[in-house]
Scaffold this active site. Structure first.
Site, PDB file in Angstrom:
ATOM      1  N   VAL A  27       0.825  -1.208   0.000  1.00  0.00           N
ATOM      2  CA  VAL A  27       0.000   0.000   0.000  1.00  0.00           C
ATOM      3  C   VAL A  27       0.859   1.259   0.000  1.00  0.00           C
ATOM      4  CG1 VAL A  27      -1.962  -1.098   1.107  1.00  0.00           C
ATOM      5  CG2 VAL A  27      -0.169  -0.082   2.517  1.00  0.00           C
ATOM      6  N   ALA A  28       2.105   1.135   0.376  1.00  0.00           N
ATOM      7  CA  ALA A  28       3.026   2.273   0.382  1.00  0.00           C
ATOM      8  C   ALA A  28       4.436   1.735   0.220  1.00  0.00           C
ATOM      9  CB  ALA A  28       2.908   3.080   1.675  1.00  0.00           C
TER      10      ALA A  28
ATOM     11  N   ASP B 132      11.190  12.924  11.017  1.00  0.00           N
ATOM     12  CA  ASP B 132      10.982  12.653   9.585  1.00  0.00           C
ATOM     13  C   ASP B 132       9.543  13.003   9.219  1.00  0.00           C
ATOM     14  OD1 ASP B 132      11.768  11.899   7.073  1.00  0.00           O
ATOM     15  OD2 ASP B 132      11.490   9.751   7.395  1.00  0.00           O
TER      16      ASP B 132
END
Length: 521
Positions: free
Chosen positions: A125-126, A286
């Protein structure tokens, strides 16, 4: 030889994707323009420049991808076409084959993937520069079915990162050797910091521990959600966590349509950042848009969802106090105090004149106060601050590099959510409360409680220690006796200050009560 081959590979990618033209097109000198046209002979660069830059960074590897991710949040510094393409690096890096991910999971847990999970989606999905994510369903020890996200490390990452870091260390050494400015910026120490954090990111158990700590820290704030870790299924190459349901923060139009208050969301982001930095000294480092979502569930509507905890920044108490005092002085426009703090901390040489540094800082910062964020040219501010730092030999502190990067990310997100956000006025009340907490009675009682067990253990031994000392032969040196007397005086002064401080707070509280009582009449 390996470094030379890597340099040749980088130059090959630059030429292949026309990045040399991308840089030299911005130059005005006629000779350089002629050189640009000469280098273009025989090359067909039909793809848009933003696409070419993104594809080049993907070919160069994870370090360069992360560089593009940071750039993607700074739309004020980039043309829109380049910013749009770099934004695709946040969660659309080309995935590795699903069978590789399955093999990694089975090697980590020693079981077939269908035995570990009741269901597992093969398609990711990513996909990011370090790892990719698959959705799955897991049966826990108590028999419950939980929807989870499975993060799997990219194969062969350690070798690639080590090669790039070796090249960066060589380049940093050249910069330090060839430039006085380079030595001041401490490039080798900066590379060492990135080396540490990139290697930390390759250990998914460490990332899971970071997430668990951040989840505890943020539990009472009510502004951000952090996924739960499933420790029975965490391995250096595989991490299983609670599946989060949210809308990526980059989908601003969708969030507005759902009724999310964008101005409040921008303010909450600033509050989360300063809470993590100044209260906890442990912050998500991040925070590009690919790692942040917003919850639309009724129970948690409008809250942030944090993802990807591979890079976490930490600050010491000295760092926190120094930064808080600097920020507070900036907000109050007390440029003299800012200059004094730079000298006290050793950031500038001790012989620096306070009035000259104060004047230089004022000339950089004063024009940008009382303006909304959309009117501030951060590029101009950074350029003028660099010029000022070079003039006064300011040393860049490597331990604060991650903080500087995260602050840029936060400002970029704030600009996307609310162009009128004033970062300074939003953060000022929070910092002033934090400073009051550090110097007020709360700090005194906390430190007293922390030190109480130590002194409780020491007190019973004091009579014996004093007796042993007095029974020593008379050869004790006068210097030792003077040191003992000075320590006794210091302790006496400390006790006096504690008593006077306590009396001051008590009298102040009584005065407020009396004034409040009479104000009712």
């Amino acid at each position: 030889m390996r470094r030379a081959l890597r340099v040749l590979f980088i130059l090959g990618v630059v030429v292949r994707f026309g990045l040399d033209q991308l840089a030299m097109d911005q130059l005005r000198h006629p000779v350089l323009r002629a050189l640009t046209r000469l280098l273009a002979v025989g090359r067909r660069l039909q793809a848009p420049r933003g696409q070419r830059l993104r594809e080049a960074l993907e070919h160069l590897g994870p370090i360069f991808v992360k560089f593009g991710q940071v750039l993607s949040t700074r739309r004020d510094l980039l043309p829109p076409d380049i910013a749009d393409e770099l934004a695709l690096l946040q969660d659309r890096v080309p995935p590795f084959p699903p069978e590789v991910a399955v093999a990694t999971i089975e090697r980590a847990f020693g079981r077939k993937v269908d035995e570990v999970f009741t269901s597992f989606e093969r398609e990711p999905v990513a996909s990011a520069s370090i790892a990719q994510v698959h959705f799955a369903t897991l049966r826990t020890r108590d028999g419950q079915l939980r929807e989870v996200a499975v993060k799997v490390l990219r194969p062969g990452m350690l070798t690639v990162i080590d090669k790039d870091l070796a090249l960066m260390r060589t380049m940093a050494a050249w910069v330090e050797r060839l430039s006085a400015d380079g030595r001041r910026l401490k490039p080798r120490e900066v590379v060492a910091e990135f080396d540490k954090y990139l290697h930390d990111e390759l250990d998914l158990v460490r990332e899971a521990a970071n997430a668990a700590q951040l989840r505890r820290n943020m539990d009472g704030l009510g502004l951000v959600l952090v996924p739960e870790m499933f420790w029975d299924f965490c391995h250096p190459e595989v991490m299983v966590m609670e599946r989060m349901f949210g809308v990526p923060i980059s989908q601003v139009d969708r969030l507005r349509e759902a009724g999310v208050d964008m101005k409040a969301l921008a303010r909450d982001g600033v509050t989360i950042f300063f809470t993590q930095v100044f209260r906890d000294g442990f912050f998500h480092a991040d925070m590009h848009p690919g790692n942040i979502q917003v919850s639309l569930a009724p129970a948690t509507f409008g809250r942030y969802i944090s993802l990807d905890f591979g890079i976490i920044g930490t600050l010491t108490e000295f760092d926190k106090e120094y930064l808080a005092q600097n920020f507070t002085a900036f907000f109050r426009r007390d440029y003299k105090r800012v200059a004094e703090l730079h000298i006290e901390s050793g950031w500038v040489p001790p012989q620096t004149r306070v009035d000259e540094l104060e004047s230089a800082i004022r000339s950089v910062c004063e024009p940008y106060f009382d303006r909304p964020l959309k009117e501030i040219s951060l590029g101009m501010v950074l350029m003028r601050l660099f010029q000022t730092s070079r003039r006064f030999n300011v040393e860049i502190q490597p331990q604060l590099v991650l903080l500087q990067k995260t602050l840029l990310n936060i400002e970029g997100l704030g600009r996307e959510l609310d162009p009128d956000l004033d970062l300074w006025s939003t953060a000022r009340p929070f910092l002033e409360r934090w400073m009051l907490d550090q110097v007020g009675p709360g700090r005194f009682w906390r430190e007293l409680k922390d030190q109480a067990p130590r002194y409780a253990k020491l007190l019973p031994d004091l009579p014996r220690l004093l007796t042993d000392y007095l029974r020593q032969p008379p050869g004790i040196s006068r210097r030792d006796l003077q040191q003992l007397l000075e320590e006794q005086r210091r302790t006496h002064r400390l006790l006096q200050s504690v008593v006077y401080t306590g009396l001051g707070f008590a009298l102040g509280a009584m005065a407020m009560l009396v004034l409040g009582h009479f104000s009712q009449y």
